[in-house]
Design a protein around this motif. Structure first.
Motif, PDB file in Angstrom:
ATOM      1  N   ASN A   1     116.320  40.571  24.639  1.00  0.00           N
ATOM      2  CA  ASN A   1     116.319  40.766  26.095  1.00  0.00           C
ATOM      3  C   ASN A   1     116.332  39.384  26.721  1.00  0.00           C
ATOM      4  O   ASN A   1     115.446  38.570  26.430  1.00  0.00           O
ATOM      5  CB  ASN A   1     115.016  41.447  26.565  1.00  0.00           C
ATOM      6  N   LEU A   2     117.334  39.110  27.531  1.00  0.00           N
ATOM      7  CA  LEU A   2     117.313  37.907  28.364  1.00  0.00           C
ATOM      8  C   LEU A   2     117.060  38.371  29.789  1.00  0.00           C
ATOM      9  O   LEU A   2     117.820  39.189  30.323  1.00  0.00           O
ATOM     10  CB  LEU A   2     118.657  37.167  28.283  1.00  0.00           C
ATOM     11  N   ILE A   3     115.978  37.868  30.386  1.00  0.00           N
ATOM     12  CA  ILE A   3     115.619  38.271  31.756  1.00  0.00           C
ATOM     13  C   ILE A   3     115.710  37.052  32.664  1.00  0.00           C
ATOM     14  O   ILE A   3     115.082  36.021  32.401  1.00  0.00           O
ATOM     15  CB  ILE A   3     114.192  38.867  31.789  1.00  0.00           C
ATOM     16  N   VAL A   4     116.543  37.171  33.702  1.00  0.00           N
ATOM     17  CA  VAL A   4     116.732  36.056  34.633  1.00  0.00           C
ATOM     18  C   VAL A   4     116.580  36.557  36.078  1.00  0.00           C
ATOM     19  O   VAL A   4     116.728  37.741  36.345  1.00  0.00           O
ATOM     20  CB  VAL A   4     118.115  35.374  34.434  1.00  0.00           C
ATOM     21  N   LYS A   5     116.276  35.607  36.964  1.00  0.00           N
ATOM     22  CA  LYS A   5     115.992  35.980  38.363  1.00  0.00           C
ATOM     23  C   LYS A   5     116.917  35.225  39.313  1.00  0.00           C
ATOM     24  O   LYS A   5     117.144  34.025  39.123  1.00  0.00           O
ATOM     25  CB  LYS A   5     114.539  35.603  38.658  1.00  0.00           C
ATOM     26  N   LYS A   6     117.441  35.920  40.336  1.00  0.00           N
ATOM     27  CA  LYS A   6     118.299  35.263  41.340  1.00  0.00           C
ATOM     28  C   LYS A   6     117.432  34.522  42.355  1.00  0.00           C
ATOM     29  O   LYS A   6     116.482  35.104  42.870  1.00  0.00           O
ATOM     30  CB  LYS A   6     119.134  36.311  42.065  1.00  0.00           C
TER      31      LYS A   6
END
Ligand SMILES: C[S@@+](CC[C@H](N)C(=O)[O-])C[C@H]1O[C@@H](n2cnc3c(N)ncnc32)[C@H](O)[C@@H]1O
Length: 202
Positions: free
Chosen positions: A197-202
């Motif tokens: 899981n790669l979790i990124v935020k704008k």
């Protein structure tokens, strides 16, 4: 008819997909607080393992997929369980735009490796997220091309991903990295294939 239309007929019987989707959702929920009325997109939703797992009383969940077969199975379950504010619609990432600044969360599981232009996938995701929105990519770690050997790699554009290549793409577009975890090890033909899981935020 693409191969996913045919696969859709028995997709819900795939125990390994049920388990790996569950592992993906558990990791996402551990790392991100999703607001109760979030607008959620499950991209490459298939029959909706992840979309249905994230549905609550107050949120809105959209599945998108280019396979008519997958969308049909998804929407049949929506009707069967008389659910509201959840639906699947047809969308091809290679050919179509996504609505601007619409979603609080995008989750995409085991789909990105079917799409050639990874930068385009992240860019369209960035543009369709609201500010502060989250993108979670669940996919295969770099592999040797043997994972889809039984399908002769039909429609497979990437043999998994290196963590660093995805970090670079995400950061260049302005995403902040939130987490990267191996969430499941899929066993196939006597080999283990880690799923991240790669979790990124704008
Ligand atoms: C391996 S399946 C995963 C389905 C689901 N996320 C799951 O984990 O059960 C990949 C999905 O991506 C969809 N897909 C592949 N290429 C696509 C594209 N260019 N645009 C939209 N969907 C695509 C396929 O139709 C398929 O449902």
């Amino acid at each position: 008819m693409n191969r996913f239309d045919e696969a859709a007929k028995t997709w819900d019987k795939r125990q390994v997909s049920i388990e790996s989707s569950d592992a993906c959702v558990q990791d996402l929920l551990k790392n991100v607080q999703i607001k109760d009325d979030a607008n959620i997109l499950d991209y490459g939703c298939g029959t909706g393992f992840i979309a249905f797992a994230l549905k609550n009383e107050t949120n809105n969940v959209t599945g998108m997929d280019y396979s008519n077969g997958m969308i049909e199975v998804f929407n049949k379950k929506v009707a069967e369980f008389e659910l509201e504010d959840i639906k699947a619609i047809k969308h091809n990432m290679n050919e179509e735009e996504l609505p601007k600044e619409t979603f609080d969360l995008i989750i995409s599981s085991k789909t990105m490796h079917h799409i050639k232009d990874t930068n385009m996938f992240f860019k369209k995701s960035y543009n369709t997220l609201k500010n502060g929105g989250i993108l979670c990519i669940n996919d295969l770690d770099k592999e040797d091309g043997s994972f889809h050997k039984d399908k002769e790699n039909d429609g497979v554009e990437h043999f998994g991903y290196e963590k660093e290549e995805l970090f670079d793409i995400a950061k260049n577009l302005g995403f902040e990295i939130i987490a990267y975890n191996i969430v499941y090890n899929q066993e196939k033909n006597g080999k283990h294939y880690p799923l991240f899981n790669l979790i990124v935020k704008k």
